[in-house]
Design an enzyme around this catalytic site. Structure first.
Site, mmCIF file in Angstrom:
data_model
loop_
_atom_site.group_PDB
_atom_site.id
_atom_site.type_symbol
_atom_site.label_atom_id
_atom_site.label_comp_id
_atom_site.label_asym_id
_atom_site.label_seq_id
_atom_site.Cartn_x
_atom_site.Cartn_y
_atom_site.Cartn_z
ATOM 1 N N HIS A 164 -23.967 12.402 14.635
ATOM 2 C CA HIS A 164 -23.960 12.478 13.613
ATOM 3 C C HIS A 164 -23.242 11.249 12.922
ATOM 4 O O HIS A 164 -22.005 10.917 12.017
ATOM 5 C CB HIS A 164 -22.313 13.416 13.155
ATOM 6 N N CYS A 216 -9.163 14.359 15.159
ATOM 7 C CA CYS A 216 -8.250 15.538 16.319
ATOM 8 C C CYS A 216 -6.709 15.358 15.850
ATOM 9 O O CYS A 216 -6.138 16.269 16.213
ATOM 10 C CB CYS A 216 -9.109 15.347 17.831
HETATM 11 C C1 LIG Z 1 -16.356 11.014 17.223
HETATM 12 C C2 LIG Z 1 -15.979 10.455 18.803
HETATM 13 C C3 LIG Z 1 -16.590 10.789 20.015
HETATM 14 C C4 LIG Z 1 -16.693 12.724 19.753
HETATM 15 O O1 LIG Z 1 -18.522 12.294 18.956
HETATM 16 P P1 LIG Z 1 -19.088 14.337 18.626
HETATM 17 O O2 LIG Z 1 -20.047 14.100 19.149
HETATM 18 O O3 LIG Z 1 -18.310 14.355 17.778
HETATM 19 O O4 LIG Z 1 -18.299 14.820 20.449
HETATM 20 C C5 LIG Z 1 -16.700 10.719 21.546
HETATM 21 N N1 LIG Z 1 -15.946 9.433 20.740
HETATM 22 C C6 LIG Z 1 -15.439 8.508 19.537
HETATM 23 C C7 LIG Z 1 -15.199 6.990 20.301
HETATM 24 C C8 LIG Z 1 -16.159 8.757 18.705
HETATM 25 O O5 LIG Z 1 -15.272 8.157 17.610
#
Ligand SMILES: *Cc1c(COP(=O)(O)O)cnc(C)c1O
Length: 393
Positions: free
Chosen positions: A211, A336
């Site tokens: 996503h 977060c």
């Molecule tokens: C958004 C993000 C994640 C987590 O991704 P999700 O698929 O939303 O769990 C992990 N690492 C980085 C660098 C991100 O930007």
């Protein structure tokens, strides 16, 4: 009401209509369980395997090295816990990471540390957020089982020397064949803009999220180099070669494959050049119109779509909410820490003071961002900053 402007592509991207189209059959009539032997199941199975091939092409890996998870968060947890709990070394396993990693890397490492299962070394970065390859490589010890350094920072966009770190670890392992260290990189933010060829990076493990690259939520990937063994987090039916039990999210997996295929299309390269030009215009416009404003991170080695600005005497959160009232969505950093309202750990690690860290907003652009939107953002920003500064005194 004017049309809303979305400038938070690092938090999540809209779904590309081409991706949705590819997913639709698996949300409708192709609903079979990919583990079933009948034709319904086999249709779903084939779709997953096709998507796996697409992801493998993106990474220049073998399809068997691609493991689908529910998110990048899960992939990072699998990499870290999976390696730490599988460690076959004398003494306590040692993990090397940096102070500016994503929460989904730091939290499992810190928990393993608290459980007394590992020891950890946290490499610091310089004030622009660069981790030196040399600092990482010289921290390796006989009991190091994992090195985890992110490819590009999600808050400030700094690009790390991942190929150099990978090469350094590889050379050290060639000199000391008893070294067991595995190299992991979180490439979630990098995927749209940087080369994720795992051979060139010398990565053993690499994390991707669907996503963040115009795919659907609910799919992530952990690349696991052939021969690297790790424990699984979720036990059950043994899907994904036993690394990740649970019936696969077929539609999301299909979407993730299609989204990564799109990145390899030459039109993505052209789109990225346009995004970079808009980014530079935005940075220049903001810094020149607003006194006592600062760019965080590197001027040159930063992600094409990342702008991170600080405005002296302004609370980033207040500015975010004021912009939102005008229909413009930005972030204060990571989604977060926006909820917990704590100052960004990443910004403090760069050496910024509390009030400096609190004065930041992150603006991230994407392939649907228009030049007029950047213009309207700049026109809205300057008076808002001024207004908030006046209210403060
Ligand atoms: C958004 C993000 C994640 C987590 O991704 P999700 O698929 O939303 O769990 C992990 N690492 C980085 C660098 C991100 O930007």
């Amino acid at each position: 009401m004017k049309k809303k402007i979305y400038l938070d592509y690092a938090a999540s991207t809209p779904l590309d209509p081409k991706v949705l189209k590819e997913m639709m059959p698996y949300l409708k009539k192709e609903f079979g369980n990919p583990s079933s032997l009948h034709s319904f199941g086999q249709k779903a199975r084939a779709a997953i395997e096709q998507s796996r091939e697409k992801v493998a092409r993106f990474l220049n890996s073998k399809p068997l090295e691609v493991v689908f998870t529910s998110s990048a968060t899960e992939a990072n947890n699998l990499a870290i816990r999976g390696i730490a709990e599988n460690a076959q070394i004398k003494g306590k396993p040692h993990i090397i990471t940096s102070l500016i990693e994503h929460e989904s890397v730091l939290a499992p490492i810190q928990e393993l540390e608290q459980e007394g299962k590992i020891e950890a070394t946290y490499i610091s970065s310089d004030s622009e957020g660069f981790v030196k390859a040399e600092d990482v490589v010289k921290s390796l010890k006989a009991n190091t089982v994992l090195v985890s350094i992110m490819y590009a920072n999600s808050e400030i966009g700094t690009i790390q020397p991942i190929a150099e770190i990978g090469q350094g670890i590889k050379e050290l392992k060639e000199k000391n064949p008893s070294l067991k260290a595995v190299f992991h990189t979180d490439a979630v933010q990098a995927a749209q803009f940087l080369d994720c060829n795992v051979q060139k990076l010398n990565a053993d493990l690499l994390t991707l999220s669907s996503h963040k690259v115009y795919g659907p939520k609910g799919a992530g990937t952990l690349y696991i180099k052939e021969g690297v063994s790790l424990n699984s987090l979720i036990l059950g039916g043994g899907q994904e070669q036993g690394f990740r039990s649970g019936t696969e999210n077929v539609a999301a997996i299909v979407g993730m494959g299609r989204a990564l295929e799109e990145i390899q299309n030459p039109r993505t390269h052209i789109a990225n050049i346009r995004i970079r030009q808009l980014r530079d215009k935005l940075i220049k416009g903001a810094l020149s119109r607003i006194p006592n404003s600062f760019l965080t991170g590197s001027k040159t080695k930063r992600l094409e779509n990342n702008v991170h600005l600080r405005f002296q005497g302004v609370e980033g959160k207040d500015l975010l909410l004021a912009l939102d009232e005008k229909g413009i969505a930005v972030s204060t950093g990571s989604a977060c820490s926006e909820k917990t309202q704590e100052p960004s750990r990443v910004l403090l690690a760069l050496g910024l003071k509390l009030e400096e860290a609190a004065s930041a907003i992150r603006i991230t652009l994407g392939k649907y961002t228009k030049a007029e939107e950047v213009e309207r953002f700049l026109k809205t920003l300057a008076p808002l900053v001024e207004k908030l500064r006046r209210q403060d005194v």
